[in-house]
Design a protein around this motif. Sequence first.
Motif, PDB file in Angstrom:
ATOM      1  N   UNK A   4      26.731  18.683  -9.856  1.00 58.55           N
ATOM      2  CA  UNK A   4      26.576  17.883  -8.645  1.00 58.55           C
ATOM      3  C   UNK A   4      27.137  18.623  -7.430  1.00 58.55           C
ATOM      4  N   UNK A   5      28.325  19.191  -7.587  1.00 60.32           N
ATOM      5  CA  UNK A   5      28.962  19.901  -6.470  1.00 60.32           C
ATOM      6  C   UNK A   5      28.125  21.101  -6.018  1.00 60.32           C
ATOM      7  N   UNK A   6      27.481  21.776  -6.978  1.00 57.85           N
ATOM      8  CA  UNK A   6      26.714  22.985  -6.649  1.00 57.85           C
ATOM      9  C   UNK A   6      25.519  22.680  -5.745  1.00 57.85           C
TER      10      UNK A   6
ATOM     11  N   UNK B 254      16.523  14.226 -18.273  1.00 58.75           N
ATOM     12  CA  UNK B 254      15.592  15.348 -18.192  1.00 58.75           C
ATOM     13  C   UNK B 254      16.305  16.671 -17.985  1.00 58.75           C
ATOM     14  N   UNK B 255      17.641  16.659 -18.095  1.00 56.82           N
ATOM     15  CA  UNK B 255      18.446  17.886 -17.948  1.00 56.82           C
ATOM     16  C   UNK B 255      18.101  18.650 -16.674  1.00 56.82           C
ATOM     17  N   UNK B 256      18.025  17.929 -15.565  1.00 58.34           N
ATOM     18  CA  UNK B 256      17.674  18.630 -14.335  1.00 58.34           C
ATOM     19  C   UNK B 256      18.375  18.046 -13.114  1.00 58.34           C
ATOM     20  N   UNK B 257      18.682  18.950 -12.170  1.00 55.53           N
ATOM     21  CA  UNK B 257      19.073  18.519 -10.831  1.00 55.53           C
ATOM     22  C   UNK B 257      17.786  18.191 -10.091  1.00 55.53           C
ATOM     23  N   UNK B 258      17.784  17.057  -9.411  1.00 56.20           N
ATOM     24  CA  UNK B 258      16.654  16.713  -8.557  1.00 56.20           C
ATOM     25  C   UNK B 258      17.107  16.765  -7.111  1.00 56.20           C
ATOM     26  N   UNK B 259      16.296  17.355  -6.261  1.00 59.95           N
ATOM     27  CA  UNK B 259      16.560  17.291  -4.820  1.00 59.95           C
ATOM     28  C   UNK B 259      15.448  16.470  -4.177  1.00 59.95           C
ATOM     29  N   UNK B 260      15.870  15.640  -3.254  1.00 61.88           N
ATOM     30  CA  UNK B 260      14.943  14.789  -2.518  1.00 61.88           C
ATOM     31  C   UNK B 260      15.308  14.809  -1.039  1.00 61.88           C
ATOM     32  N   UNK B 261      14.357  14.426  -0.194  1.00 63.69           N
ATOM     33  CA  UNK B 261      14.625  14.135   1.213  1.00 63.69           C
ATOM     34  C   UNK B 261      14.321  12.668   1.396  1.00 63.69           C
TER      35      UNK B 261
ATOM     36  N   UNK C 267      19.407  14.696   2.957  1.00 60.26           N
ATOM     37  CA  UNK C 267      19.446  15.446   1.698  1.00 60.26           C
ATOM     38  C   UNK C 267      20.025  14.585   0.574  1.00 60.26           C
ATOM     39  N   UNK C 268      19.338  14.526  -0.548  1.00 60.36           N
ATOM     40  CA  UNK C 268      19.868  13.841  -1.731  1.00 60.36           C
ATOM     41  C   UNK C 268      19.695  14.773  -2.918  1.00 60.36           C
ATOM     42  N   UNK C 269      20.788  15.001  -3.665  1.00 64.66           N
ATOM     43  CA  UNK C 269      20.710  15.818  -4.876  1.00 64.66           C
ATOM     44  C   UNK C 269      21.560  15.165  -5.955  1.00 64.66           C
ATOM     45  N   UNK C 270      21.000  15.043  -7.152  1.00 60.42           N
ATOM     46  CA  UNK C 270      21.746  14.416  -8.256  1.00 60.42           C
ATOM     47  C   UNK C 270      21.248  14.959  -9.582  1.00 60.42           C
ATOM     48  N   UNK C 271      22.093  14.822 -10.598  1.00 62.37           N
ATOM     49  CA  UNK C 271      21.721  15.278 -11.938  1.00 62.37           C
ATOM     50  C   UNK C 271      21.016  14.150 -12.678  1.00 62.37           C
ATOM     51  N   UNK C 272      19.892  14.457 -13.271  1.00 62.00           N
ATOM     52  CA  UNK C 272      19.138  13.518 -14.102  1.00 62.00           C
ATOM     53  C   UNK C 272      19.354  13.930 -15.561  1.00 62.00           C
ATOM     54  N   UNK C 273      20.304  13.271 -16.255  1.00 58.33           N
ATOM     55  CA  UNK C 273      20.674  13.748 -17.598  1.00 58.33           C
ATOM     56  C   UNK C 273      19.547  13.582 -18.616  1.00 58.33           C
TER      57      UNK C 273
END
Length: 319
Positions: free
Chosen positions: A202-204, A246-253, A238-244
């Motif tokens: 999340x921090x990254x 699907x094992x992925x970081x998602x970025x959204x606007x 900017x929105x970024x969060x981990x989706x466990x």
Amino acid sequence: MDVILRSALGLDRDEHETFLADVIAGLSDNPKRLGAKYFYDAAGSLLFEEITGLPEYYPTRTEMGILRGARLMGELAPGTALVEFGSGSTAKVRVLLDAAPSLAAYVPVDISAEFLGAEATRLQDDYPHLKVLPVAADFTGLFELPPQVRGRPLVGFFPGSTIGNFEPHEADAFLRRAARILGPSSRLIVGVDLVKDERVLHAAYNDAAGVTARFNLNVLSRINRELGADFDLDAFAHRAFYNPARSRIEMHLQSLARQKVRVARRTIPFRAGETIHTENSYKYTLARFAAVAAAAGWETRAVFTDPAEYFSVHALTQS
Ligand code: AVJ
């Protein structure tokens, strides 16, 4: 430095038209989406460079440490060429070039022709005996290698966990295509970001300095400039969060209000809170990546990680 322009299937595709069509299609979709490859205009490439130096963004520095410590190149047949998919900055490949002075040629393949030309020229100056043969192409499609490297033993290099931007089926397609482009008995070195503590992930992607936010929002500036749109950058966040799952970081606007945006004479409506999905960054386990590689015809010869197992570099050969 001559940059060879080659596009998929030898067609002279108009990049601008493709960008326009992709943006219209993505913003007309539900949920709205934009392709992560469009982050990398000149400003976006610079912002990404800035991200790689952030304290929270562990991937680049961790991968550099792995590359420096690993014996990745091993014995090379005479005349071997190194093909880098999506080269961007040349810092990583320099580690490989220094470890393999017998390499004959280096083929950086990148969608950003401008960035590519400048970096390739600097690299050529620093490695006068290496043939540097840049190719401006979208490596997510099929492209042709320059004639000078045809028939040579080839090693592919795909660092940075760029493979994490692909959907699982796209990662499979990329690995199969790389096998076709590089030819039989080739090798492939892939950098892959690993599943880890969610707080670290999340921090990254939510750095305190807000560089990742500017990187994400920059795609809207690019659309404004190149496609004649009127996105108000202050009206999106900017929105970024981990989706466990699907094992992925998602970025959204995320649209901060109900609003309408004009894009190339079209009107795109946004609900308050509605998002544009701009990027996925998939994280793998070591076993999962080996399985994905194997399914695409690549045998894992060696895997290198940092002590904390934040990041991995996989040495593959065609099986
Ligand atoms: C270049 C795709 C590996 O997913 O970490 C960095 C891009 N996005 N911060 C990543 C990125 C937000 C990066 N890759």
